[in-house]
Design an enzyme around this catalytic site. Structure first.
Site, short mmCIF file in Angstrom:
data_model
loop_
_atom_site.label_atom_id
_atom_site.label_comp_id
_atom_site.label_asym_id
_atom_site.label_seq_id
_atom_site.Cartn_x
_atom_site.Cartn_y
_atom_site.Cartn_z
N HIS A 198 5.00 -2.60 -0.91
CA HIS A 198 3.94 -2.24 0.03
C HIS A 198 2.90 -1.32 -0.59
O HIS A 198 1.80 -1.16 -0.05
CB HIS A 198 4.54 -1.59 1.28
N ASP B 80 -0.43 -5.29 0.72
CA ASP B 80 -0.38 -5.05 2.16
C ASP B 80 0.16 -6.29 2.88
O ASP B 80 0.17 -7.40 2.33
CB ASP B 80 -1.77 -4.71 2.68
#
Length: 541
Positions: free
Chosen positions: A514, A518
């Protein structure tokens, strides 16, 4: 004045050090000492160059000569020569140097150390197989042995011509430290027999740092004073102190640990330390006087109630250690998230059948579903390059090359060889490379270039094992990995209200870092991947 004059004369010799370092393969240094040592330390080399040992600089002088060979390929030489002062010196950091014993019965020889054969091989390696035996002639470029590194088995080549006089580390030796001597070579064949019982001095020097840290402590604090400090509590055993008041039992930490290890209750022991404190000697006296027998009886009774387990301890292989270290690092430092999608593979299977018909007609190898998955993943990375990236503390590095690692399970462990520039290669080329790399992985013959440089990983447990769906662990420093499950037929709605059709769907799960990718970017990549799988003709354009 005489000493000052001598110091000035010897300091002038240091002007020639830089010239000495740039000369050809060998330099002779007169070494003033009673014995010859190998390899020379930095302090000894400096003393030898001046002509005096550190202690006997002004007194002793002999005529022993030591020859040091500075090899262009096997020796790293660094010079730190400043102004011509007595305190200046040069240092040599050698991986493989000419060795000499303390006597004069051994001829010049070369000690071959364990090399670092991969970027991640920083500590130790194993000798998998010796391809040369003692007495064989060796030449530059010939393979001496096979070394098992942390990721693969790599061939170690000889760098100089000579004869293999002695194999110090036999075939199958484990955990050999980088730099530790594994073999001895000589220049003349008649010198081979002189090294039959030779043990290189550098073998002891190449021990792990943990062992090197112990001697300084013994030098700084000799053992006798410690024993004298530990012995005074013994006379106090005849003079027990007053028992502690209340329910609290006072005992030293070492005594508590010893009592806990031997299942001894501190309340049953009378302390002889200050103010009735229980010390280590009290626990030892209690165990020696019969408390040990009672403890042993209790443990036997307890053990008899628990059935014994039958097990086998399997030593860690190098690849297992690396896999455990990297995956633990990944789960501890990388914030994972997972995206799953089902892709219809009916058109993909139809195209595969057509292509395999052409392959069989032309004598080529069949194309697998995994080859098509690798190609689709590579093209999706080219369309969504954010997933073809890596995290660093200062920036996100986005790669222009699309190199796909393919997970391969073997008896030795998990390997991830790489198909480089997969987005630019055809399906048949990808299939041939994957088959070749998988075979090399099973034979444990992968080279560093076969598994380094990957930017994305594909792990397929569906086809070989029938796993429906799973979540893979990101392979650092990459930012994503695709987990491929098995295809299954499902009933799907048809065009009419009461119409139903059958279709095959393959679930895939994308694990993302992450910090780099995204959620929306990961979903965009999966959408592109699914498009290539459900419309495979677009991969051929």
């Amino acid at each position: 004045m005489a000493y000052a004059s001598r110091i000035l004369n010897h300091s002038k010799k240091l002007k020639d050090v830089s010239t000495l370092l740039r000369r050809e393969q060998a330099a002779s240094i007169r070494y003033f000492s009673s014995t010859n040592r190998a390899p020379l330390s930095r302090e000894d080399a400096f003393s030898a160059h001046l002509g005096f040992s550190p202690v006997e600089r002004m007194t002793k002088c002999s005529t022993d000569i030591v020859s040091i060979c500075f090899s262009n390929t096997r020796t790293t030489l660094r010079s730190r020569v400043g102004r011509p002062r007595l305190g200046n010196h040069f240092s040599c950091s050698m991986q493989s140097v000419r060795g000499f014993s303390s006597g004069s019965d051994l001829p010049p020889h070369q000690e071959i150390g364990m090399p670092s054969l991969s970027p991640t091989m920083t500590e130790a390696g194993n000798i998998a197989k010796w391809l040369k035996k003692e007495g064989d002639k060796v030449a530059p470029g010939e393979v001496l042995c096979e070394v098992e590194t942390d990721k693969a088995t790599v061939e170690m080549e000889c760098m100089e011509e000579g004869f293999l006089a002695k194999i110090v580390k036999a075939e199958g030796s484990k955990e050999i430290q980088v730099g530790e001597v594994i073999a001895i070579t000589v220049e003349d064949e008649e010198d081979i027999g002189k090294f039959k019982d030779y043990t290189p001095s550098s073998t002891a020097d190449a021990s792990p740092p943990k062992a090197d840290a112990a001697p300084p402590k013994t030098d700084a604090a000799p053992p006798p004073p410690k024993e004298e400090k530990a012995s005074p509590p013994e006379p106090k055993t005849s003079k027990p102190g007053p028992p502690p008041t209340g329910d609290r039992v006072f005992a030293s930490p070492l005594a508590r640990k010893l009592a806990e290890d031997n299942n001894v209750s501190l309340s049953s022991i009378k302390g002889t330390g200050p103010e009735g404190r229980i010390v280590k000697a009290d626990i030892e006296d209690y165990l020696a006087s019969g408390g040990k027998e009672a403890t042993a009886k209790q443990s036997k009774v307890t053990d008899s109630k628990v059935p014994a387990l039958d097990y086998v301890d399997i030593p860690h292989s190098q690849i297992r250690k690396v896999t455990a270290s990297r995956l633990a690092f990944s789960k501890q430092t990388i914030p994972h998230y997972y995206l799953t999608v089902d892709a219809c593979v009916d058109k993909l299977m139809g195209l595969r059948s057509q292509l395999n018909s052409f392959q069989e007609a032309s004598g080529g190898k069949r194309i697998s579903v995994n080859d098509l998955v690798v190609k689709a993943a590579a093209l999706a990375l080219r369309k969504v390059p954010q997933c073809n990236s890596s995290w660093t503390d200062d920036y996100i590095r986005q790669f222009k090359n699309v190199n796909i690692n393919v997970a391969v399970q073997t008896e030795n462990g998990l390997y991830v060889p790489v198909v480089k520039d997969a987005d630019k290669k055809g399906l048949s080329t990808i299939g041939e490379e994957v088959r070749l790399l998988a075979q090399k992985a099973k034979e444990n013959t992968l080279k560093p270039e076969d598994y380094e440089g990957g930017t994305f990983t594909v792990s397929n447990l569906g086809g070989p094992f029938g796993i429906k769906q799973f979540c893979a662990v990101v392979n650092p420093p990459q930012a994503a990995i695709l987990a491929v499950g098995s295809a299954e037929k499902r009933v799907v709605p048809g065009n009419g209200p009461d119409e139903y059709n059958f279709a095959s769907y393959m679930p895939v799960t994308l694990s993302c870092d992450h910090r780099v990718v995204d959620g929306a970017i990961g979903a965009e990549w999966l959408k592109a991947f699914k498009g290539y799988i459900e419309n495979p003709e677009s991969m051929l354009l």
